[in-house]
Design an enzyme around this catalytic site. Structure first.
Site, PDB file in Angstrom:
ATOM      1  CG  LEU A  13      -2.174  -1.057   1.110  1.00 41.48           C
ATOM      2  CD1 LEU A  13      -2.785  -1.250   2.602  1.00 41.48           C
ATOM      3  CD2 LEU A  13      -3.144  -0.729   0.165  1.00 41.48           C
ATOM      4  CG  ASP A  55      14.110  -0.249  11.333  1.00 40.12           C
ATOM      5  OD1 ASP A  55      12.901  -0.357  12.066  1.00 40.12           O
ATOM      6  OD2 ASP A  55      14.779  -1.244  11.335  1.00 40.12           O
ATOM      7  CG  ASN A  81       2.035   2.163   4.515  1.00 43.64           C
ATOM      8  OD1 ASN A  81       0.898   1.869   4.365  1.00 43.64           O
ATOM      9  ND2 ASN A  81       3.057   1.636   4.192  1.00 43.64           N
ATOM     10  CE1 TYR A 162      -1.641  -5.011  11.457  1.00 43.46           C
ATOM     11  CE2 TYR A 162      -4.050  -5.647  11.407  1.00 43.46           C
ATOM     12  CZ  TYR A 162      -3.044  -5.161  10.596  1.00 43.46           C
ATOM     13  OH  TYR A 162      -3.087  -4.083   9.447  1.00 43.46           O
ATOM     14  CE  LYS A 166      -2.171  -1.314  11.782  1.00 37.99           C
ATOM     15  NZ  LYS A 166      -1.082  -0.377  10.910  1.00 37.99           N
ATOM     16  CB  THR A 195      -0.116  -6.298   0.886  1.00 42.04           C
ATOM     17  OG1 THR A 195      -0.589  -6.439   2.130  1.00 42.04           O
ATOM     18  CG2 THR A 195      -0.729  -4.954   0.204  1.00 42.04           C
TER      19      THR A 195
HETATM   20  P1  NAP Z   1       3.282  -5.007   3.203  1.00 43.75           P
HETATM   21  O1  NAP Z   1       3.175  -5.053   1.825  1.00 43.75           O
HETATM   22  O2  NAP Z   1       3.703  -6.097   4.104  1.00 43.75           O
HETATM   23  O3  NAP Z   1       4.140  -3.655   3.600  1.00 43.75           O
HETATM   24  C1  NAP Z   1       4.464  -3.247   4.780  1.00 43.75           C
HETATM   25  C2  NAP Z   1       5.587  -2.112   4.689  1.00 43.75           C
HETATM   26  O4  NAP Z   1       5.999  -1.874   6.106  1.00 43.75           O
HETATM   27  C3  NAP Z   1       7.002  -2.829   3.812  1.00 43.75           C
HETATM   28  O5  NAP Z   1       7.471  -1.717   3.327  1.00 43.75           O
HETATM   29  C4  NAP Z   1       7.851  -3.156   5.157  1.00 43.75           C
HETATM   30  O6  NAP Z   1       9.292  -2.907   4.827  1.00 43.75           O
HETATM   31  C5  NAP Z   1       7.590  -2.045   6.091  1.00 43.75           C
HETATM   32  N1  NAP Z   1       7.824  -2.128   7.395  1.00 43.75           N
HETATM   33  C6  NAP Z   1       7.762  -3.050   8.449  1.00 43.75           C
HETATM   34  N2  NAP Z   1       8.381  -2.848   9.373  1.00 43.75           N
HETATM   35  C7  NAP Z   1       8.954  -1.850   9.122  1.00 43.75           C
HETATM   36  C8  NAP Z   1       9.924  -1.037  10.178  1.00 43.75           C
HETATM   37  N3  NAP Z   1      10.088  -1.544  11.076  1.00 43.75           N
HETATM   38  N4  NAP Z   1      10.463   0.002   9.527  1.00 43.75           N
HETATM   39  C9  NAP Z   1       9.986   0.540   8.322  1.00 43.75           C
HETATM   40  N5  NAP Z   1       9.262  -0.098   7.466  1.00 43.75           N
HETATM   41  C10 NAP Z   1       8.672  -1.303   8.117  1.00 43.75           C
HETATM   42  O7  NAP Z   1       1.762  -4.737   3.906  1.00 43.75           O
HETATM   43  P2  NAP Z   1       0.659  -3.449   3.627  1.00 43.75           P
HETATM   44  O8  NAP Z   1      -0.448  -4.207   3.387  1.00 43.75           O
HETATM   45  O9  NAP Z   1       1.078  -2.748   2.378  1.00 43.75           O
HETATM   46  O10 NAP Z   1       0.729  -2.667   4.967  1.00 43.75           O
HETATM   47  C11 NAP Z   1       0.618  -1.193   4.950  1.00 43.75           C
HETATM   48  C12 NAP Z   1       0.062  -0.770   6.213  1.00 43.75           C
HETATM   49  O11 NAP Z   1      -1.559  -1.021   5.832  1.00 43.75           O
HETATM   50  C13 NAP Z   1       0.395  -1.562   7.243  1.00 43.75           C
HETATM   51  O12 NAP Z   1       0.361  -0.660   8.595  1.00 43.75           O
HETATM   52  C14 NAP Z   1      -0.967  -2.339   7.515  1.00 43.75           C
HETATM   53  O13 NAP Z   1      -1.145  -2.729   8.949  1.00 43.75           O
HETATM   54  C15 NAP Z   1      -1.918  -1.496   6.791  1.00 43.75           C
HETATM   55  N6  NAP Z   1      -3.504  -2.457   6.549  1.00 43.75           N
HETATM   56  C16 NAP Z   1      -3.242  -3.188   5.698  1.00 43.75           C
HETATM   57  C17 NAP Z   1      -4.333  -4.177   5.163  1.00 43.75           C
HETATM   58  C18 NAP Z   1      -4.109  -5.110   4.108  1.00 43.75           C
HETATM   59  O14 NAP Z   1      -5.255  -6.003   3.959  1.00 43.75           O
HETATM   60  N7  NAP Z   1      -3.199  -5.341   3.598  1.00 43.75           N
HETATM   61  C19 NAP Z   1      -5.437  -3.887   5.805  1.00 43.75           C
HETATM   62  C20 NAP Z   1      -5.546  -2.778   6.970  1.00 43.75           C
HETATM   63  C21 NAP Z   1      -4.295  -2.077   7.244  1.00 43.75           C
HETATM   64  P3  NAP Z   1      10.064  -4.394   4.157  1.00 43.75           P
HETATM   65  O15 NAP Z   1       9.701  -4.501   2.921  1.00 43.75           O
HETATM   66  O16 NAP Z   1      11.378  -3.991   4.746  1.00 43.75           O
HETATM   67  O17 NAP Z   1       9.287  -5.755   5.240  1.00 43.75           O
END
Ligand code: NAP
Length: 237
Positions: A13, A55, A81, A162, A166, A195
């Protein structure tokens, strides 16, 4: 010109949000904990994407990112994010029976303390902006109203760490919004999006999921603040 930082923007995202905000005219810092992954993402995203190693669990990394962005001219929009989901050794969700304090701490370290660490560090820059905006990427699983309602699909989710993290992000959003009335600070729920976070089991595309993040990142100074929104409007806490 609007300058924006998105944490965890090397994929998912966050990456899609960078792409869309660049199309809307922003200059965007692509926050990535892995410098090489961030550079690769920024190269793909074009001239107005700038990679910054960040980070969210590391004070030194966050402080260095503040210095870089300050030296380049400051920040208008922060999108918190980056986030993690609690997964066990088999990569499955960790329910109440198996949750340990260590796992809870790991999830809070990123989702909660990371959000506070980054927001606190960038506050001085945001306060200098004429139109400062913060978007905290929360989750539908943060909602007591939904998770406690047996008739709502969110009630079937078994994880503890989780959703609790949130919900904390939502409360942080409310309290920061009151403390900084000149800023627009909101929490958003992207919806269940395909994702790596969920092993690509989500039902929405990243284009659909990023929609509310992109919208709330572009609020005018008279837009809402201290709220919790998905793409259809305000959500119950
Ligand atoms: P994703 O594809 O797993 O991306 C997560 C990102 O966060 C990656 O770039 C990851 O880096 C980074 N990250 C994790 N730990 C970190 C740290 N300590 N420092 C800096 N970066 C870090 O997941 P996503 O679904 O896009 O998630 C983005 C946000 O949306 C999150 O907050 C998640 O909780 C929220 N969300 C997602 C969904 C869903 O259905 N996907 C629904 C509701 C909310 P690396 O590549 O290095 O691991």
């Amino acid at each position: 010109m609007t300058t924006t930082l998105i944490t965890g923007a090397n994929k998912g995202l966050g990456y899609e949000t960078v792409r869309r905000l660049i199309a809307a005219g922003h200059t965007v810092y692509v926050g990535s904990r892995d410098a090489a992954r961030g550079r690769r993402a920024a190269e793909q995203l074009g001239d107005r994407a700038r990679a910054v190693q960040l980070d969210i669990t590391d004070d030194a990394s966050v402080a260095a990112a503040v210095k870089t962005i300050e030296a380049d001219g400051g920040l208008d929009v922060l999108v918190n994010n980056a986030g993690v989901e609690a997964r066990g050794a088999d990569n499955g969700l960790v329910g109440a029976a198996d949750l340990t304090a260590d796992l809870m701490r790991e999830v809070f370290e990123a989702n909660v303390f990371g959000t506070v660490r980054v927001t606190h560090a960038f506050l001085p820059l945001l306060r200098r902006s004429a139109s400062p905006v913060v978007v905290n990427v929360s989750s539908g699983l943060a909602s007591f109203a939904h998770v406690a309602d047996p008739a709502h699909p969110a009630a079937a989710y078994p994880g503890v760490a989780y959703p609790a993290s949130k919900t904390a992000v939502n409360m942080i959003t409310v309290q920061y919004a009151k403390a900084f009335p000149a800023m627009r600070i909101n929490a958003v729920e992207p919806g269940f999006t395909k994702t790596d976070l969920n092993g690509n089991t989500g039902i929405q595309t990243v284009e659909e999921g990023a929609e509310i993040i992109v919208r709330m990142a572009q609020l005018d100074p008279d837009g809402p603040t201290g709220g919790y929104f998905d793409v259809t409007g305000p959500l119950p806490w």
